[in-house]
Structures are given as structure tokens and as C-alpha cells.
Design an enzyme around this catalytic site. Structure first.
Site, PDB file in Angstrom:
ATOM      1  N   LYS A 112      43.159  40.725  26.079  1.00 14.77           N
ATOM      2  CA  LYS A 112      43.165  41.550  27.288  1.00 14.77           C
ATOM      3  C   LYS A 112      41.736  41.753  27.752  1.00 14.77           C
ATOM      4  O   LYS A 112      40.843  42.013  26.930  1.00 14.77           O
ATOM      5  CB  LYS A 112      43.817  42.910  27.032  1.00 14.77           C
ATOM      6  CG  LYS A 112      43.726  43.868  28.222  1.00 14.77           C
ATOM      7  CD  LYS A 112      44.316  45.237  27.917  1.00 14.77           C
ATOM      8  CE  LYS A 112      44.118  46.190  29.094  1.00 14.77           C
ATOM      9  NZ  LYS A 112      44.695  47.520  28.858  1.00 14.77           N
TER      10      LYS A 112
ATOM     11  N   GLU B 180      43.589  59.822  34.076  1.00 15.11           N
ATOM     12  CA  GLU B 180      43.669  59.556  32.637  1.00 15.11           C
ATOM     13  C   GLU B 180      42.739  60.417  31.789  1.00 15.11           C
ATOM     14  O   GLU B 180      41.509  60.316  31.863  1.00 15.11           O
ATOM     15  CB  GLU B 180      43.358  58.078  32.368  1.00 15.11           C
ATOM     16  CG  GLU B 180      43.565  57.669  30.922  1.00 15.11           C
ATOM     17  CD  GLU B 180      43.657  56.164  30.756  1.00 15.11           C
ATOM     18  OE1 GLU B 180      43.732  55.703  29.615  1.00 15.11           O
ATOM     19  OE2 GLU B 180      43.663  55.447  31.781  1.00 15.11           O
TER      20      GLU B 180
ATOM     21  N   LYS C  88      44.396  51.014  44.210  1.00 14.36           N
ATOM     22  CA  LYS C  88      43.638  52.074  43.546  1.00 14.36           C
ATOM     23  C   LYS C  88      42.491  52.568  44.422  1.00 14.36           C
ATOM     24  O   LYS C  88      42.232  53.773  44.508  1.00 14.36           O
ATOM     25  CB  LYS C  88      43.123  51.569  42.201  1.00 14.36           C
ATOM     26  CG  LYS C  88      44.226  51.379  41.172  1.00 14.36           C
ATOM     27  CD  LYS C  88      43.721  50.742  39.892  1.00 14.36           C
ATOM     28  CE  LYS C  88      44.846  50.630  38.856  1.00 14.36           C
ATOM     29  NZ  LYS C  88      44.402  49.944  37.618  1.00 14.36           N
TER      30      LYS C  88
ATOM     31  N   GLU D   9      46.632  45.327  43.148  1.00 17.68           N
ATOM     32  CA  GLU D   9      46.573  46.559  42.353  1.00 17.68           C
ATOM     33  C   GLU D   9      45.230  47.252  42.529  1.00 17.68           C
ATOM     34  O   GLU D   9      45.170  48.479  42.714  1.00 17.68           O
ATOM     35  CB  GLU D   9      46.809  46.262  40.876  1.00 17.68           C
ATOM     36  CG  GLU D   9      46.738  47.513  39.998  1.00 17.68           C
ATOM     37  CD  GLU D   9      47.026  47.242  38.535  1.00 17.68           C
ATOM     38  OE1 GLU D   9      46.461  47.961  37.686  1.00 17.68           O
ATOM     39  OE2 GLU D   9      47.812  46.323  38.239  1.00 17.68           O
TER      40      GLU D   9
END
Length: 394
Positions: free
Chosen positions: A142, A200, A385, A381
Site C-alpha cells: 500500500k 481522523e 476531498k 477521490e
């Protein structure tokens, strides 16, 4: 010194009036903080360390601050210099989620004079394709790849207007305006302000209890309720997103085991929503083995997590340095506050911009990529954001 304004915590009341460069604002889902002015503040621009933090609290106390509270920014690359501010006086009161928080102050939003992507969207897509090649070769699973948008406005932003808008959109997140120092003269305005609304939490410490809430795996929301529900349900069973989320949780738990007892880790993630995105979320709790460890100590032990870097972290970190054509600085770093006893909250510096205090901002966004990621989807994406912030400022 802390002034607690519990009696003034009416619905819709936020400590954002007449915000200026150098003031601090930080709001979590339960608590908001505000300082006013730099007179008597203790400020620092140096790498984050326990010794540096202890020295800053000592300096604040020696200057008459009986209840010092530190606010800070730690870069994505934690070997670089952090920004810390201990105001001479701060106000604190419970966060407000009443309907009147939607009221905006008078005035107009600035107009955008110019906007320049860094890099261009098609170049960002090529970065994702290079990452897919790296996954096929093995050694990394990742990589979180980010991009930026440089925006020039016709007038300076109104902090009160922007923060109220971000608070309305991010009622259960972490909204902030925190000075970023560059080692200038004491009492001078900051070089910039990190301004944003992160979804977050990395670490919250309350005594010897700690709370961690990683997010990884997301999908844009949709205006049609049926489609929005389908996207939420699809994310909950998405093999690609669950795999990405699993990398993050496993690595965080591995690190936490060295620092915590009584870890409570759910069997699988839940889905939570912001105004723009659905996210996979895992809420973890634990008890510190060493009660002297501060919230920032634990946050730095975890940082950078696979949620904002990749997996394995060290390998992904190196690939990010090679692939991204700009320095992240405080983006994807840490933003938060801490008391002298070590209690505090540190969130990830996401959905944010670096604002020069005049007319220029650099917006940031990133997306986690794994084998099977689609470059066009990652472009969309990251655009989604950044739009959260763009809607607030212009």
C-alpha cells in the site's frame, strides 16, 4: 491559563469570533479551544521530542502560566521541525452541535483568481500506475499518494466564516486553525496557518486510557439517498478497501502492544460518514503500560501510520519521497493539543490547507492505493476531498 466557559456553551456557540493570524482554534467532537493573540505565548519551531515539550511547558510556567496547554503541528516526516504554541491564555468549552452553528457571519467569500494543481491530475494518475507496478514487483502492499492545489484569492479569507462552514460539515471531526512557525522573531505573525477539518483521530489520552480511531478505505457519497446507501453497503464488503483497512489496523495494533495493555480491537470495521465520503473505521481502546507516556509520545510512536503512508511503512515512505513532486510539510502529519500532565488529542492533519495569512493557500488530499486501485478513481477521490475545503473558502 485556561478559562473554562461551561456556562456559555449554548447550542450553536463557537469560539471563532474575530479570529486572526496567530490565534489558535481546535475543536473535537466534544471540546473546543481558542486563544487570542500572541502576547506572552511560548512558541517553538523544532523537531518534536519529549525533552522539547517538557522545556516548553517549563518555560510557560516560569512566565506565569499556571495551567499551560500546548497546541502543535508535527510534519508528515517527523524528523523535520514541528510547530508548538503555548498561549498565555486559552478558552475552553464543550463543542456545540446546535442548529444555529449554521449561521454564517456577514460578508462575502473570496473569489478564486487562480488555481493550479500540483501535479496535474493526469500526472497523479501516472503516479498511481507506478505504484501498481511496485505492487506487482512485491515488497510493498500500500502507498498513500497525495496531490495539492495552489489557490490564489482576490481577498484574505475570513477565519470565522471558513471555520463555521467547516464545523457545520465536520461536526464529529477535528476542525483547526493552528500557527505554523518558521523560527522568526518572537511575537511576529506565523509563517502560515494550517487550516482544516480532519475526520481522523490518531490518539486521545485521558489518564492512562487511550483511544485510537484509524480510517482507511473510502468512497464518495451521493446526493441520491438510494445510491448513497448502496455505496455505504458496498464499502462495507469491498475486498480492496477491507484489505487496505486491514493493513492499517494490524500495524497500529502491533505498535500499541508495546505501549498498552487491555487492548480492545473490534473484529472488523464499521462505516462512518462525513459530508463528502463514507469511511471504514475501527475504534481501538487501551490502557498505557507507562502512565507517564503522553498523548504526543504515543502519537509519535504510531506516526506515520499506514493510513497516511502505506504498508510496510518504511518502504512506502521512501516511495512517497520518490513519487510525489512536492513536500507534504504538515499535511498528513499531526495536529492537536496537550496538557502538561500528558492528556490531549492528536488528529491527522487531513482535509486541510496551508494558508499564508493573505491570499494564497495550498490545499492537499491523498488516497490509499493498493493492488487493484484504479487511477481515475483515485483522481476523483482526491478531488472530492479537496472540494470539502474549497466549498468553505470560495
Amino acid at each position: 491559563m485556561v478559562q473554562v466557559k461551561e456556562g456559555q456553551a449554548v447550542q450553536g456557540s463557537w469560539l471563532v469570533e474575530q479570529m486572526k493570524n496567530g490565534d489558535v482554534f481546535f475543536a473535537s467532537p466534544t471540546l473546543q479551544w481558542r486563544s487570542r493573540g500572541l502576547q506572552g505565548a511560548v512558541c517553538s519551531h523544532e523537531p518534536a521530542s519529549a525533552a522539547a515539550v517538557q522545556r516548553l511547558f517549563g518555560q510557560a510556567r516560569s512566565e506565569g502560566n499556571a495551567e499551560p496547554v500546548m497546541f502543535g503541528l508535527v510534519p508528515f516526516d517527523s524528523s523535520l521541525k514541528a510547530s508548538f504554541t503555548i498561549p498565555a491564555q486559552v478558552e475552553a468549552m464543550p463543542a456545540s452541535h446546535g442548529g444555529s452553528s449554521s449561521v454564517q457571519p456577514a460578508g462575502r467569500k473570496p473569489s478564486v483568481v487562480d488555481r493550479r494543481p500540483v501535479p496535474a491530475p493526469e500526472v497523479y494518475g501516472d503516479m498511481v500506475r507506478k505504484a501498481l507496478t511496485l505492487y506487482a514487483a512485491g515488497g510493498v502492499s500500500k502507498i498513500v499518494l497525495s496531490r495539492a492545489l495552489d489557490v490564489e484569492l482576490d481577498t484574505p479569507i475570513d477565519y470565522e466564516y471558513v471555520l463555521r462552514d467547516l464545523l457545520r460539515r465536520n461536526a464529529h471531526g477535528y476542525t483547526f486553525a493552528v500557527p505554523a512557525w518558521s523560527g522568526g522573531d518572537a511575537g511576529a505573525p506565523p509563517a502560515a496557518v494550517m487550516l482544516g477539518a480532519s475526520p481522523e483521530l490518531l490518539v486521545r489520552r485521558e489518564g492512562d486510557r487511550v483511544f485510537i480511531n484509524p480510517l482507511a478505505g473510502s468512497i464518495p457519497r451521493h446526493a441520491d439517498p438510494a445510491e448513497d446507501k448502496a455505496r455505504r453497503e458496498g464499502l462495507a464488503v469491498s475486498e480492496k478497501d477491507l484489505r487496505e483497512h486491514g493493513y492499517v489496523v494490524r500495524d497500529i495494533v502491533r505498535i500499541l502492544k508495546a505501549h498498552c495493555d487491555d487492548l480492545e480491537v473490534p473484529d472488523g470495521p464499521s462505516v462512518i460518514g462525513t459530508d463528502a465520503l463514507w469511511h471504514l473505521s475501527t475504534f481501538i481502546t487501551g490502557r498505557l503500560k507507562n502512565p507517564e507516556a503522553t498523548a504526543l509520545d504515543l502519537a509519535c510512536a504510531l506516526h506515520p501510520t499506514p493510513a497516511i503512508c502505506g504498508y510496510p511503512t518504511a518502504v512506502a515512505f521512501q516511495h512517497i519521497k520518490e513519487l510525489e513532486p512536492f513536500e507534504r510539510e504538515y499535511f498528513a502529519g499531526l495536529v492537536g493539543w496537550q496538557r502538561e500532565n500528558g492528556d490531549g488529542e492528536w488528529a491527522l492533519t487531513l482535509r486541510c490547507a496551508r494558508y499564508d495569512g493573505q491570499r494564497t493557500l495550498r490545499l492537499y488530499a491523498g488516497a490509499g492505493t493498493v493492488a487493484g486501485s484504479d487511477p481515475d478513481s483515485e483522481i476523483r477521490e482526491t478531488a472530492t476531498k479537496m472540494e470539502t475545503f474549497m466549498r468553505a473558502i470560495a
